[in-house]
Design an enzyme around this catalytic site. Structure first.
Site, PDB file in Angstrom:
ATOM      1  N   SER A  32       0.846  -1.278  -0.006  1.00 39.55           N
ATOM      2  CA  SER A  32       0.148   0.019  -0.074  1.00 39.55           C
ATOM      3  C   SER A  32       0.704   1.404  -0.126  1.00 39.55           C
ATOM      4  O   SER A  32       0.448   2.264  -0.283  1.00 39.55           O
ATOM      5  CB  SER A  32      -0.987   0.041   1.211  1.00 39.55           C
ATOM      6  OG  SER A  32      -0.252  -0.167   2.459  1.00 39.55           O
ATOM      7  N   TYR A  77      16.249  -7.019  13.303  1.00 39.94           N
ATOM      8  CA  TYR A  77      15.967  -6.648  11.682  1.00 39.94           C
ATOM      9  C   TYR A  77      17.304  -7.378  10.832  1.00 39.94           C
ATOM     10  O   TYR A  77      16.686  -8.039   9.702  1.00 39.94           O
ATOM     11  CB  TYR A  77      15.964  -5.082  11.601  1.00 39.94           C
ATOM     12  CG  TYR A  77      15.821  -4.756  10.292  1.00 39.94           C
ATOM     13  CD1 TYR A  77      14.571  -4.841   9.606  1.00 39.94           C
ATOM     14  CD2 TYR A  77      16.674  -4.397   9.243  1.00 39.94           C
ATOM     15  CE1 TYR A  77      14.157  -4.315   8.564  1.00 39.94           C
ATOM     16  CE2 TYR A  77      16.568  -3.793   8.076  1.00 39.94           C
ATOM     17  CZ  TYR A  77      15.240  -3.783   7.458  1.00 39.94           C
ATOM     18  OH  TYR A  77      14.931  -3.301   6.181  1.00 39.94           O
ATOM     19  N   ALA A  78      18.251  -7.162  11.253  1.00 37.02           N
ATOM     20  CA  ALA A  78      19.304  -8.159  10.308  1.00 37.02           C
ATOM     21  C   ALA A  78      19.246  -9.344  10.303  1.00 37.02           C
ATOM     22  O   ALA A  78      19.214  -9.857   9.230  1.00 37.02           O
ATOM     23  CB  ALA A  78      20.554  -7.650  10.848  1.00 37.02           C
ATOM     24  N   ALA A  79      18.912 -10.026  11.450  1.00 39.20           N
ATOM     25  CA  ALA A  79      18.535 -11.432  11.341  1.00 39.20           C
ATOM     26  C   ALA A  79      17.329 -11.826  10.389  1.00 39.20           C
ATOM     27  O   ALA A  79      17.294 -13.054   9.517  1.00 39.20           O
ATOM     28  CB  ALA A  79      18.382 -12.174  12.818  1.00 39.20           C
ATOM     29  N   SER A  89      17.438  -6.798   2.558  1.00 37.89           N
ATOM     30  CA  SER A  89      17.890  -5.401   2.755  1.00 37.89           C
ATOM     31  C   SER A  89      19.418  -5.505   2.982  1.00 37.89           C
ATOM     32  O   SER A  89      19.954  -6.614   3.111  1.00 37.89           O
ATOM     33  CB  SER A  89      17.429  -4.920   4.205  1.00 37.89           C
ATOM     34  OG  SER A  89      18.272  -4.043   4.668  1.00 37.89           O
ATOM     35  N   ASN A 132       7.386  -8.454   0.474  1.00 36.34           N
ATOM     36  CA  ASN A 132       7.718  -7.105   0.766  1.00 36.34           C
ATOM     37  C   ASN A 132       7.599  -6.426   2.273  1.00 36.34           C
ATOM     38  O   ASN A 132       8.178  -5.565   2.712  1.00 36.34           O
ATOM     39  CB  ASN A 132       7.323  -6.157  -0.153  1.00 36.34           C
ATOM     40  CG  ASN A 132       7.488  -4.694  -0.138  1.00 36.34           C
ATOM     41  OD1 ASN A 132       8.465  -4.290  -0.266  1.00 36.34           O
ATOM     42  ND2 ASN A 132       6.641  -3.918   0.499  1.00 36.34           N
ATOM     43  N   ILE A 178      16.376   3.897   0.253  1.00 38.80           N
ATOM     44  CA  ILE A 178      15.308   4.394  -0.830  1.00 38.80           C
ATOM     45  C   ILE A 178      14.702   5.619  -0.414  1.00 38.80           C
ATOM     46  O   ILE A 178      13.934   5.511   0.754  1.00 38.80           O
ATOM     47  CB  ILE A 178      14.519   3.196  -1.169  1.00 38.80           C
ATOM     48  CG1 ILE A 178      15.245   1.992  -1.230  1.00 38.80           C
ATOM     49  CG2 ILE A 178      13.415   3.490  -2.219  1.00 38.80           C
ATOM     50  CD1 ILE A 178      16.207   2.094  -2.713  1.00 38.80           C
TER      51      ILE A 178
HETATM   52  N1  LIG Z   1      13.010   2.104   2.504  1.00 41.20           N
HETATM   53  C1  LIG Z   1      14.229   1.612   2.325  1.00 41.20           C
HETATM   54  O1  LIG Z   1      15.215   2.257   2.345  1.00 41.20           O
HETATM   55  C2  LIG Z   1      14.372   0.113   2.517  1.00 41.20           C
HETATM   56  C3  LIG Z   1      15.908  -0.474   2.656  1.00 41.20           C
HETATM   57  C4  LIG Z   1      15.909  -1.728   2.989  1.00 41.20           C
HETATM   58  C5  LIG Z   1      14.796  -2.647   2.926  1.00 41.20           C
HETATM   59  N2  LIG Z   1      13.669  -2.114   2.847  1.00 41.20           N
HETATM   60  C6  LIG Z   1      12.720  -3.313   2.944  1.00 41.20           C
HETATM   61  O2  LIG Z   1      11.781  -2.946   1.832  1.00 41.20           O
HETATM   62  C7  LIG Z   1      10.406  -3.390   2.402  1.00 41.20           C
HETATM   63  C8  LIG Z   1       9.321  -2.383   2.029  1.00 41.20           C
HETATM   64  O3  LIG Z   1       9.909  -1.316   2.799  1.00 41.20           O
HETATM   65  P1  LIG Z   1       9.407   0.243   2.769  1.00 41.20           P
HETATM   66  O4  LIG Z   1      10.258   1.436   3.084  1.00 41.20           O
HETATM   67  O5  LIG Z   1       8.579   0.439   1.204  1.00 41.20           O
HETATM   68  O6  LIG Z   1       8.327   0.283   3.830  1.00 41.20           O
HETATM   69  P2  LIG Z   1       6.942   1.335   4.136  1.00 41.20           P
HETATM   70  O7  LIG Z   1       6.896   2.474   3.303  1.00 41.20           O
HETATM   71  O8  LIG Z   1       7.188   1.383   5.722  1.00 41.20           O
HETATM   72  O9  LIG Z   1       5.888   0.326   3.955  1.00 41.20           O
HETATM   73  C9  LIG Z   1       5.487  -0.900   4.546  1.00 41.20           C
HETATM   74  C10 LIG Z   1       4.363  -1.656   4.094  1.00 41.20           C
HETATM   75  O10 LIG Z   1       4.270  -2.866   4.638  1.00 41.20           O
HETATM   76  C11 LIG Z   1       3.008  -3.142   5.418  1.00 41.20           C
HETATM   77  N3  LIG Z   1       3.023  -3.738   6.537  1.00 41.20           N
HETATM   78  C12 LIG Z   1       3.785  -3.438   7.723  1.00 41.20           C
HETATM   79  N4  LIG Z   1       3.485  -4.421   8.594  1.00 41.20           N
HETATM   80  C13 LIG Z   1       2.613  -5.336   7.948  1.00 41.20           C
HETATM   81  C14 LIG Z   1       2.277  -6.702   8.328  1.00 41.20           C
HETATM   82  N5  LIG Z   1       2.270  -7.023   9.653  1.00 41.20           N
HETATM   83  N6  LIG Z   1       1.565  -7.294   7.635  1.00 41.20           N
HETATM   84  C15 LIG Z   1       1.197  -7.059   6.218  1.00 41.20           C
HETATM   85  N7  LIG Z   1       1.599  -5.685   5.845  1.00 41.20           N
HETATM   86  C16 LIG Z   1       2.630  -4.974   6.722  1.00 41.20           C
HETATM   87  C17 LIG Z   1       2.634  -1.452   5.591  1.00 41.20           C
HETATM   88  O11 LIG Z   1       1.196  -1.456   5.715  1.00 41.20           O
HETATM   89  P3  LIG Z   1       0.658  -0.281   6.621  1.00 41.20           P
HETATM   90  O12 LIG Z   1       1.248   0.933   6.262  1.00 41.20           O
HETATM   91  O13 LIG Z   1      -1.022  -0.400   6.515  1.00 41.20           O
HETATM   92  O14 LIG Z   1       1.103  -0.534   7.743  1.00 41.20           O
HETATM   93  C18 LIG Z   1       3.065  -1.017   4.262  1.00 41.20           C
HETATM   94  O15 LIG Z   1       2.200  -1.291   3.144  1.00 41.20           O
HETATM   95  C19 LIG Z   1      10.365  -3.816   3.730  1.00 41.20           C
HETATM   96  O16 LIG Z   1      10.541  -5.156   3.746  1.00 41.20           O
HETATM   97  C20 LIG Z   1      11.960  -3.136   4.114  1.00 41.20           C
HETATM   98  O17 LIG Z   1      12.319  -3.696   5.113  1.00 41.20           O
HETATM   99  C21 LIG Z   1      13.293  -0.920   2.825  1.00 41.20           C
END
Ligand SMILES: NC(=O)c1ccc[n+]([C@@H]2O[C@H](COP(=O)([O-])OP(=O)(O)OC[C@H]3O[C@@H](n4cnc5c(N)ncnc54)[C@H](OP(=O)(O)O)[C@@H]3O)[C@@H](O)[C@H]2O)c1
Length: 248
Positions: A12, A156-158, A143, A91, A189
């Site tokens: 979302s 988180y790392a694990a 990540s 994701n 990002i």
């Molecule tokens: N952004 C970065 O720089 C970055 C870097 C490394 C890795 N990542 C990884 O990339 C992925 C996406 O990151 P993002 O930054 O795009 O995240 P984000 O903007 O925080 O979005 C997180 C998404 O996950 C949903 N979510 C959270 N908890 C959930 C659950 N228990 N069940 C189902 N959906 C859930 C959220 O829904 P709600 O909004 O409704 O809670 C939202 O849609 C993650 O796994 C993150 O660890 C991101």
């Protein structure tokens, strides 16, 4: 892709939404999961419906991707309404920052459950259909923290390192059925997650520490995703999308 069905967990907002947009633009019907934020989900649904020019279906599903019962219900609903899932993007993720000795048992369990177990629960649901169709793409969003440790915390790392083991095992077992399983390891990002709240000044300081002196975008991650989507000969790999930071 016009008769394919995709699922993006946590689609979302941020990276997941950008990947869902790509899949809809390629003609897929979509299941998109989220957890709390109704207004973001409504906005995402509107955006995806606008892109769904071939009459594809968009199904927003609220619930915890780390709860196996919720996943089973969601997967059954998608199967019944849209058909077999051909593309799964694991994701959904949380990143509660905490240093080693202050990570509570609850925080450890929640992070492992949402970030790692969810990928197994969803994969377990969709693999039988993929085997039947002899086609599948599973892409796990890990990540940079999986390899370098990162700064969020040990939990988180694990969780993100666990995704890489899951990816490689699944790639090995599922390859003969036309299913590839790969991971993407993003970092920094700019238009997703915590970075949305950062000031320009904070981002400039960070840019200087990254090898290419740039932050990434959800578009960069989505392009890596498209490569893995289109390439049947690549499986079990982790694609780094982090400006070279994995070398630091
Ligand atoms: N952004 C970065 O720089 C970055 C870097 C490394 C890795 N990542 C990884 O990339 C992925 C996406 O990151 P993002 O930054 O795009 O995240 P984000 O903007 O925080 O979005 C997180 C998404 O996950 C949903 N979510 C959270 N908890 C959930 C659950 N228990 N069940 C189902 N959906 C859930 C959220 O829904 P709600 O909004 O409704 O809670 C939202 O849609 C993650 O796994 C993150 O660890 C991101």
């Amino acid at each position: 892709m016009s008769n394919r069905v995709g699922v993006v967990t946590g689609g979302s907002r941020g990276i997941g939404l950008q990947i869902a947009r790509v899949l809809v633009m390629r003609g897929c019907s979509m299941g998109v999961t989220y957890m709390h934020n109704e207004s973001a989900a409504k906005e995402a649904e509107d955006q995806l419906l606008q892109l769904a020019t071939n009459g594809q279906h968009i199904r927003m599903l609220k619930g915890d991707a780390g709860d196996p019962r919720a996943v089973r219900e969601h997967a059954a609903l998608i199967r019944d309404e849209l058909g077999c899932v051909g593309i799964l993007v694991n994701n959904a993720g949380i990143m509660p920052q905490q240093n080693f000795e202050n990570v509570t048992t609850q925080m450890w369990d929640d992070t492992l459950r949402v970030n790692l177990s969810s990928a197994f629960y969803w994969s377990r649901e969709v693999v039988p259909g993929m085997k039947q169709e002899q086609y599948g793409r599973i892409i796990n969003i890990s990540s940079i923290a999986a390899r370098g440790g990162g700064v969020v915390g040990p939990h988180y790392a694990a969780s993100k390192a666990g995704m890489l083991g899951l990816t490689r095992y699944a790639a090995r077992e599922l390859g003969p059925f036309g299913i590839t399983v790969n991971a993407i390891a993003p970092a920094f990002i700019e238009d997703a997650g915590i970075f949305l709240d950062w000031s320009e000044e904070e981002k400039d300081t960070l840019r200087k520490k990254i090898i290419v002196n740039e932050l990434g975008s959800t578009g960069d991650v989505a392009r890596a995703f498209e490569y893995l989507l289109d390439t049947p000969f690549v499986t079990g790999v982790t694609l780094d999308v982090n400006g070279g930071a994995f070398m630091i």
